[in-house]
Design an enzyme around this catalytic site. Sequence first.
Site, short mmCIF file in Angstrom:
data_model
loop_
_atom_site.label_atom_id
_atom_site.label_comp_id
_atom_site.label_asym_id
_atom_site.label_seq_id
_atom_site.Cartn_x
_atom_site.Cartn_y
_atom_site.Cartn_z
N GLY A 36 0.82 -1.21 0.00
CA GLY A 36 0.00 0.00 0.00
C GLY A 36 0.85 1.26 0.00
O GLY A 36 2.03 1.22 -0.36
N SER A 88 9.48 6.03 -3.30
CA SER A 88 9.40 5.05 -2.21
C SER A 88 8.34 5.52 -1.22
O SER A 88 8.22 6.72 -0.98
CB SER A 88 10.76 4.97 -1.50
OG SER A 88 10.61 4.34 -0.24
N SER A 89 7.62 4.56 -0.66
CA SER A 89 6.62 4.94 0.36
C SER A 89 7.32 5.59 1.54
O SER A 89 6.73 6.41 2.24
CB SER A 89 5.85 3.70 0.83
OG SER A 89 5.28 3.05 -0.28
N GLN A 141 15.39 -8.00 -3.59
CA GLN A 141 14.08 -8.65 -3.40
C GLN A 141 13.58 -9.26 -4.72
O GLN A 141 13.09 -10.40 -4.74
CB GLN A 141 13.07 -7.65 -2.87
CG GLN A 141 11.63 -8.16 -2.89
CD GLN A 141 10.63 -7.20 -2.27
OE1 GLN A 141 10.47 -7.19 -1.07
NE2 GLN A 141 9.95 -6.41 -3.09
N GLN A 153 8.08 -9.35 7.76
CA GLN A 153 9.31 -8.90 7.09
C GLN A 153 9.93 -7.68 7.77
O GLN A 153 10.93 -7.15 7.29
CB GLN A 153 9.05 -8.62 5.61
CG GLN A 153 8.18 -7.42 5.31
CD GLN A 153 7.79 -7.35 3.85
OE1 GLN A 153 6.94 -8.09 3.36
NE2 GLN A 153 8.43 -6.44 3.10
N HIS A 183 4.50 2.28 -7.85
CA HIS A 183 3.52 1.17 -7.84
C HIS A 183 2.60 1.25 -9.06
O HIS A 183 2.23 0.23 -9.64
CB HIS A 183 2.61 1.23 -6.60
CG HIS A 183 3.32 1.04 -5.30
ND1 HIS A 183 3.51 2.06 -4.40
CD2 HIS A 183 3.87 -0.06 -4.74
CE1 HIS A 183 4.14 1.61 -3.34
NE2 HIS A 183 4.38 0.33 -3.51
N GLU A 229 3.71 6.66 -7.64
CA GLU A 229 3.86 6.50 -9.09
C GLU A 229 4.64 5.22 -9.43
O GLU A 229 4.39 4.59 -10.46
CB GLU A 229 4.55 7.75 -9.64
CG GLU A 229 4.38 8.01 -11.10
CD GLU A 229 2.96 7.88 -11.65
OE1 GLU A 229 2.80 7.17 -12.67
OE2 GLU A 229 2.01 8.44 -11.08
O1 PAF Z 1 8.02 -4.72 -1.91
C1 PAF Z 1 7.05 -4.77 -1.13
O2 PAF Z 1 6.21 -3.87 -1.07
C2 PAF Z 1 6.92 -5.96 -0.20
O3 PAF Z 1 8.17 -6.43 0.20
C3 PAF Z 1 6.09 -7.10 -0.80
C4 PAF Z 1 6.76 -7.71 -2.01
C5 PAF Z 1 4.70 -6.58 -1.19
C6 PAF Z 1 5.91 -8.22 0.24
O4 PAF Z 1 5.27 -7.76 1.38
#
Ligand code: PAF
Length: 281
Positions: free
Chosen positions: A23, A189-190, A154, A59, A29, A27
């Site tokens: 969430g 970035s959020s 990631q 995480q 996302h 931009e």
């Molecule tokens: O990149 C992210 O926003 C998170 O690490 C993900 C991949 C949604 C997993 O929670």
Amino acid sequence: MHVITESDELARYAGCAFVPTMGALHEGHLSLIRRAAELAGDGANRASVLVSIFVNPTQFAPGEDFERYPRQLERDIELAGEAGADVVFAPEEATVYPPDTPVDAPPLPPVATEPGLEDAQRPGHFEGVCQVVARLFDLVQPRWAVFGEKDYQQLLVIRAMVEQNPSRWGELEIVGERTIREPDGLAMSSRNAYLTAEQRQRALGLSKALQTAHAAQHPETAEEMMAGTLEAHELNVEYAVVRHAETLRPVSSLSLPSRALIAARVDDVRLVDNARMVRWT
Ligand code: PAF
């Protein structure tokens, strides 16, 4: 736009183009959602575009920003729809992690444990990411899943996790999408929402360091140049390195596909960024 919270409503979206998020959509996302919409195609065989919104507790290490991570579900639903999502999956924690059913964390691939980058700075982070992403893949059964290159390690970890489990996720394809930047270069970035105006200026050191490194002809020179720029912006550097673009192992020459990667703190705000290095063949 359809919003669902229960996993039993997901079956009809199997084969979708999937964008997993936590969430606080920006931009960056939205570019992932637009890419998912392209992958979904059009016409009678068009697949659905599904965005998940779930701030995954497993995480985050104790003391990280899980509690203060920005949450804005109503706005996210609107933005996701505008970018081309058909459905938002916004589960409660008990749907992702049912109290009476253990949710496995798949074995980590080497790129999640060996590079000494996010794996070293955030112990347990990739266990949590793989756990939630594997769980979401099992629930959603997507045909494509789109992730940003901003969290470059990631992206490689998730791609390797899927490759390690060919029978579990069938035809699933992991698609990486380039980082979207503010006009002045700051990677979206959020976590940028945490920055004050003064911190935001210093945060520009990350993208500037990557730009400087781009001109280097040797990995070591690139690393020295990045360190200099980051220091000049009063950033607390966790790593600023050049690595092999697929394994994230050290490289001795830029004739191999290489990536410059940075993690640095602006006071208490942790930021990451990375860029492809030019190949000198
Ligand atoms: O990149 C992210 O926003 C998170 O690490 C993900 C991949 C949604 C997993 O929670």
